[in-house]
Write a protein that holds these residues in place. Structure first.
Motif, PDB file in Angstrom:
ATOM      1  N   ASN A 291       0.883  -1.346  -0.131  1.00  0.00           N
ATOM      2  CA  ASN A 291       0.023  -0.073  -0.044  1.00  0.00           C
ATOM      3  C   ASN A 291       0.958   1.205   0.072  1.00  0.00           C
ATOM      4  O   ASN A 291       0.609   2.245  -0.774  1.00  0.00           O
ATOM      5  N   ASP A 294       2.563   1.526  -3.513  1.00  0.00           N
ATOM      6  CA  ASP A 294       1.630   1.867  -4.612  1.00  0.00           C
ATOM      7  C   ASP A 294       1.026   3.312  -4.255  1.00  0.00           C
ATOM      8  O   ASP A 294       1.055   4.382  -5.271  1.00  0.00           O
ATOM      9  N   ASN A 295       0.748   3.836  -3.159  1.00  0.00           N
ATOM     10  CA  ASN A 295       0.352   5.192  -2.991  1.00  0.00           C
ATOM     11  C   ASN A 295       1.575   6.203  -3.364  1.00  0.00           C
ATOM     12  O   ASN A 295       1.247   7.360  -3.726  1.00  0.00           O
ATOM     13  N   LYS A 298       1.499   6.327  -7.069  1.00  0.00           N
ATOM     14  CA  LYS A 298       0.187   7.215  -7.734  1.00  0.00           C
ATOM     15  C   LYS A 298       0.306   8.563  -7.417  1.00  0.00           C
ATOM     16  O   LYS A 298       0.136   9.309  -8.200  1.00  0.00           O
ATOM     17  N   TYR A 299       0.688   9.056  -6.151  1.00  0.00           N
ATOM     18  CA  TYR A 299       0.590  10.292  -5.776  1.00  0.00           C
ATOM     19  C   TYR A 299       2.042  10.919  -5.784  1.00  0.00           C
ATOM     20  O   TYR A 299       2.403  11.429  -4.902  1.00  0.00           O
ATOM     21  N   ARG A 342      -8.152  11.917   0.771  1.00  0.00           N
ATOM     22  CA  ARG A 342      -7.213  11.991  -0.298  1.00  0.00           C
ATOM     23  C   ARG A 342      -6.799  13.547  -0.044  1.00  0.00           C
ATOM     24  O   ARG A 342      -7.344  14.211   0.318  1.00  0.00           O
ATOM     25  N   ARG A 352      -7.583   6.276  -9.049  1.00  0.00           N
ATOM     26  CA  ARG A 352      -6.268   6.075  -8.107  1.00  0.00           C
ATOM     27  C   ARG A 352      -6.529   5.204  -7.132  1.00  0.00           C
ATOM     28  O   ARG A 352      -5.532   4.483  -6.660  1.00  0.00           O
ATOM     29  N   GLY A 353      -7.841   4.739  -6.788  1.00  0.00           N
ATOM     30  CA  GLY A 353      -7.986   3.924  -5.727  1.00  0.00           C
ATOM     31  C   GLY A 353      -9.224   4.203  -4.664  1.00  0.00           C
ATOM     32  O   GLY A 353      -9.869   5.285  -5.174  1.00  0.00           O
ATOM     33  N   GLY A 355      -9.269   5.010  -1.555  1.00  0.00           N
ATOM     34  CA  GLY A 355      -8.849   5.951  -0.511  1.00  0.00           C
ATOM     35  C   GLY A 355      -8.770   5.420   0.927  1.00  0.00           C
ATOM     36  O   GLY A 355      -8.746   5.968   2.071  1.00  0.00           O
ATOM     37  N   GLY A 357      -5.698   3.314   1.301  1.00  0.00           N
ATOM     38  CA  GLY A 357      -4.360   2.750   1.605  1.00  0.00           C
ATOM     39  C   GLY A 357      -4.028   3.045   2.719  1.00  0.00           C
ATOM     40  O   GLY A 357      -3.460   2.296   3.500  1.00  0.00           O
ATOM     41  N   LEU A 358      -3.540   4.355   3.055  1.00  0.00           N
ATOM     42  CA  LEU A 358      -3.194   4.661   4.515  1.00  0.00           C
ATOM     43  C   LEU A 358      -3.975   4.258   5.757  1.00  0.00           C
ATOM     44  O   LEU A 358      -3.274   4.100   6.794  1.00  0.00           O
ATOM     45  N   ARG A 410      -6.226   0.291  -2.538  1.00  0.00           N
ATOM     46  CA  ARG A 410      -5.192   1.312  -2.860  1.00  0.00           C
ATOM     47  C   ARG A 410      -5.889   2.470  -3.851  1.00  0.00           C
ATOM     48  O   ARG A 410      -6.790   2.227  -4.594  1.00  0.00           O
TER      49      ARG A 410
END
Length: 410
Positions: A291, A294-295, A298-299, A342, A352-353, A355, A357-358, A410
């Protein structure tokens, strides 16, 4: 100050005050008795002439003689009376001093005895509360079936323990309901989406379909995939927020290396790995690192840098993922760990996913007794660090990392 110490201080103070009051009463009582009149008989010897106003005869009232009374008589008689009076006074003072000394010593001994008794009584009185405390400390999602079941008389502590048992019963029922919901949702929600995906794939596999329908089919499949990721992420989040059922020796270095190696779509990821032994669920830990990677990919921005580091620091093992990207305000960092949040306040689904992930990263870290923290990176981007308790020395690490499963959320 602990309750036991406070109770002991109260018991000891009561003993000291009681003994002190008895000493004062005893002192004044004895002092009054010693100053009462008494007679001294002098057999075989004539009594000297006493000063005027003093009764004559065979009884001499020594205590009632004042200096003025004694000074008016014959010097020999006065000397005799003074010597007797001085001896009586010395004896009286000796008695009072001895009584005071022994009374103070007895008070000290009684007070110390009261402190010892208070310490033991407080321990016995608080023992049921310690039982309640120890039971509460050992509670977890898998031990809610345990009860205090306190024996003894029906008093306030017994009522507290019974109330606590009733609360545990309700919590156990609620946790069972949650586990059943997650298990049912895992099947009931995934199955229709899997059927929709299969139907779409079969329907749009016809080579004679117009191009416009094919583009619609691709959009439907992408939307279906986002829904699957969202549901998988929610289920995984619910799973990680419960107690771990698997605990094995693992190394964050191996798990992070597996994540980096299995990320062909992120060639900009750079690994700086060192040994970081931990104990926990290797699958969840690998998903947590996935995660983060990937985050971070992506960001990102045009620089496209992602750095993955692992190692051990004192009693903790850590993994850090750092990326380039847009500037993050310090007040926005904390909300990034909330579900569906996000950067920029976006709370809706996107390509993107979901939201989550974190949120999943922090839930996995918390389930392993660790922490997940983030801070803005100078020049733009984010630095996320997960710290977990370091595995004891000599714990066998996994020989090979687990295969990386698809990371939902993710």
């Amino acid at each position: 100050m602990p309750v036991r110490a406070r109770l002991t201080a109260v018991y000891g103070s009561l003993f000291f005050l009681t003994a002190g009051a008895l000493v004062v009463i005893n002192y004044f009582t004895v002092n009054k008795i010693l100053y009462r009149r008494f007679t001294v008989r002098l057999p075989g010897a004539p009594l000297p002439d006493l000063p005027a106003g003093v009764p004559t005869g065979k009884a001499v009232l020594i205590q009632q003689f004042s200096k003025s009374e004694l000074s008016g008589g014959d010097p020999g008689d006065t000397l005799f009376i003074r010597s007797v009076s001085d001896e009586v006074e010395r004896f009286r003072q000796l008695v009072m001093d001895s009584m005071l000394q022994w009374s103070l010593l007895s008070t000290l001994l009684i007070g110390l005895f009261g402190l010892a008794v208070g310490w033991l009584v407080a321990k016995r009185a608080l023992a049921p509360l310690h039982t309640v405390t120890e039971t509460a400390r050992t509670l977890s999602g898998s031990t809610l079936h345990e009860r205090i079941a306190l024996d003894g008389p029906r008093d306030e502590i017994r009522d507290l323990a019974d109330t606590f048992d009733s609360m545990l019963e309700r919590l156990d029922t609620a946790f069972d309901s949650q586990r059943r919901f997650v298990a049912n949702a895992s099947h009931e929600l995934r199955t229709p989406l899997a059927i929709n995906r299969a139907l779409l794939q079969v329907s749009f596999a016809d080579p004679d379909l117009p191009e416009q329908l094919r583009s619609v089919g691709a959009e439907l499949l992408a939307a279906n995939a986002r829904q699957e990721r969202l549901i998988d992420g929610l289920l995984l989040l619910a799973q990680t927020e419960r107690e771990l059922t698997t605990r094995e020796s693992a190394d964050l270095e191996d798990l992070a290396g597996a994540v980096v190696a299995a990320a062909p779509g992120h060639p900009q990821v750079r690994a700086h790995l060192a040994a970081a032994p931990v104990t926990g669920d290797p699958v969840l830990l690998e998903r947590m690192i996935g995660n983060l990677v990937d985050n971070a990919a992506k960001y990102n921005d045009e620089r496209g840098e992602v750095h993955v580091r692992s190692g051990a620091d004192g009693a903790a093992s850590f993994v850090t993922v750092e990326n380039t990207g847009p500037v993050v305000a310090p007040d926005q960092v904390a909300v990034l760990f909330e579900p569906f949040r996000r950067l920029g306040g976006d709370r809706t689904g996107s390509a993107r996913g979901a939201g989550l992930g974190l949120s999943i990263v922090r839930a996995v870290a918390t389930a392993h007794g660790g922490t997940a923290e983030a801070r803005p990176r100078p020049g733009g981007g984010l630095v996320v660090t997960v710290r977990l308790p370091r595995a004891p020395a000599g714990s066998p690490a996994l020989a090979a990392p687990h295969g990386r499963a698809h990371d939902p959320g993710r």
